[in-house]
Design a protein around this motif. Structure first.
Motif, PDB file in Angstrom:
ATOM      1  N   ASN A 116     103.081 -44.356  -3.185  1.00 22.84           N
ATOM      2  CA  ASN A 116     102.597 -44.811  -2.190  1.00 22.84           C
ATOM      3  C   ASN A 116     101.779 -44.012  -1.236  1.00 22.84           C
ATOM      4  O   ASN A 116     101.846 -44.085  -0.078  1.00 22.84           O
ATOM      5  N   GLY A 117     100.946 -43.255  -1.851  1.00 23.23           N
ATOM      6  CA  GLY A 117     100.078 -42.352  -1.143  1.00 23.23           C
ATOM      7  C   GLY A 117      99.421 -41.295  -1.892  1.00 23.23           C
ATOM      8  O   GLY A 117     100.100 -40.901  -3.072  1.00 23.23           O
ATOM      9  N   CYS A 130      98.362 -35.293   1.730  1.00 24.33           N
ATOM     10  CA  CYS A 130      97.294 -35.417   2.754  1.00 24.33           C
ATOM     11  C   CYS A 130      96.692 -34.171   2.951  1.00 24.33           C
ATOM     12  O   CYS A 130      97.510 -33.154   2.778  1.00 24.33           O
ATOM     13  N   ASN A 184      93.343 -43.423   2.576  1.00 29.85           N
ATOM     14  CA  ASN A 184      95.007 -43.190   2.421  1.00 29.85           C
ATOM     15  C   ASN A 184      95.578 -43.514   3.332  1.00 29.85           C
ATOM     16  O   ASN A 184      95.534 -42.986   4.457  1.00 29.85           O
ATOM     17  N   THR A 185      96.944 -44.229   2.959  1.00 25.49           N
ATOM     18  CA  THR A 185      97.864 -44.752   4.019  1.00 25.49           C
ATOM     19  C   THR A 185      97.467 -45.710   5.073  1.00 25.49           C
ATOM     20  O   THR A 185      98.358 -46.144   5.704  1.00 25.49           O
ATOM     21  N   GLY A 191      96.182 -48.876   4.225  1.00 22.63           N
ATOM     22  CA  GLY A 191      96.444 -50.140   3.660  1.00 22.63           C
ATOM     23  C   GLY A 191      95.353 -51.265   3.387  1.00 22.63           C
ATOM     24  O   GLY A 191      95.374 -52.487   3.547  1.00 22.63           O
ATOM     25  N   GLN A 243      95.114 -50.122  -0.153  1.00 20.21           N
ATOM     26  CA  GLN A 243      94.407 -48.838  -0.628  1.00 20.21           C
ATOM     27  C   GLN A 243      94.148 -48.612  -2.107  1.00 20.21           C
ATOM     28  O   GLN A 243      93.292 -48.144  -2.694  1.00 20.21           O
TER      29      GLN A 243
END
Length: 217
Positions: A43-44, A47, A87-88, A90, A176
């Motif tokens: 889910n991503g 970072c 990223n993150t 949505g 995303q």
């Protein structure tokens, strides 16, 4: 008074249940693996350190797509793979380019609702509902410049240029990494291929028809 305490307790219990759910997946599957050396993030993406983030991480230029192909269309995605700053967050989008009579064939986005805005041209669009009450209901609309249409998450949909010139549209997607399953490609061009016995029975056609369709993909 006891009734009030009971009601408050019930509401508190309901709120705890409402907040206890799994996040929506951002990939097709995730096989459990107890090995950090060969694991991937779910889910991503990893970072980047905020101190080294730059404006370019949130920028992407999208050119006109090449529509010289069998379908006469081109989809240029702008997902987290093309724009790391998504990223993150949505969301993502895609630019859709069409030659005259160009088609984006029936497909689904397993992880996103799509909202489409026509920038140029005239599109015939539609989606099919799930088979509730044994009915797959079709919703269609002819869209012109400035019109907006939404395709609910996971439902099969298409876009077809019915105008005499090129058409352009922008689609916003509520993930995303929305994913895409083009129905014909998935059914007749999977790797390895689906058993012809399964397909002949599913489509109620002769095996020669299945063989012909598989050769197209």
């Amino acid at each position: 008074m006891k009734a009030i305490y009971f009601l408050v307790g019930l509401l508190a219990l309901a709120s705890s249940f409402a907040s206890a759910y799994d996040p929506s997946p951002l990939q097709d599957f995730c096989v459990a693996l107890n090995d950090t050396q060969n694991a991937v993030f779910v889910n991503g993406n990893i970072c980047r350190d905020p101190k080294v983030v730059v404006a370019e991480d949130f920028f992407k230029h999208v050119d006109l797509g090449n529509v010289v192909n069998k379908l006469g269309s081109n989809v240029t995605p702008v997902s987290v793979n093309e724009l790391p700053g998504l990223n993150t967050l949505g969301i993502s989008l895609a630019r859709l380019d069409f030659a005259p009579k160009g088609l984006i064939p029936p497909h689904t986005h397993p992880r996103a609702t799509e909202i489409l805005t026509v920038l140029e041209g005239t599109l015939f669009v539609g989606f099919v509902t799930s088979n509730q009450n044994n009915t797959n209901r079709l919703f269609t609309k002819v869209l012109n410049k400035g019109d907006v249409f939404v395709f609910p998450i996971g439902l099969i949909h298409f876009q077809f240029n019915v105008g005499y010139g090129n058409a352009v549209a922008i689609s916003g997607l509520s993930s995303q990494n929305p994913g895409v399953i083009t129905i014909a490609n998935a059914v007749f061009g999977s790797t390895p291929p689906i058993s012809p016995e399964v397909l002949t029975k599913a489509f109620q056609v002769d095996k020669k028809v299945i063989n012909y369709l598989e050769k197209q993909f």
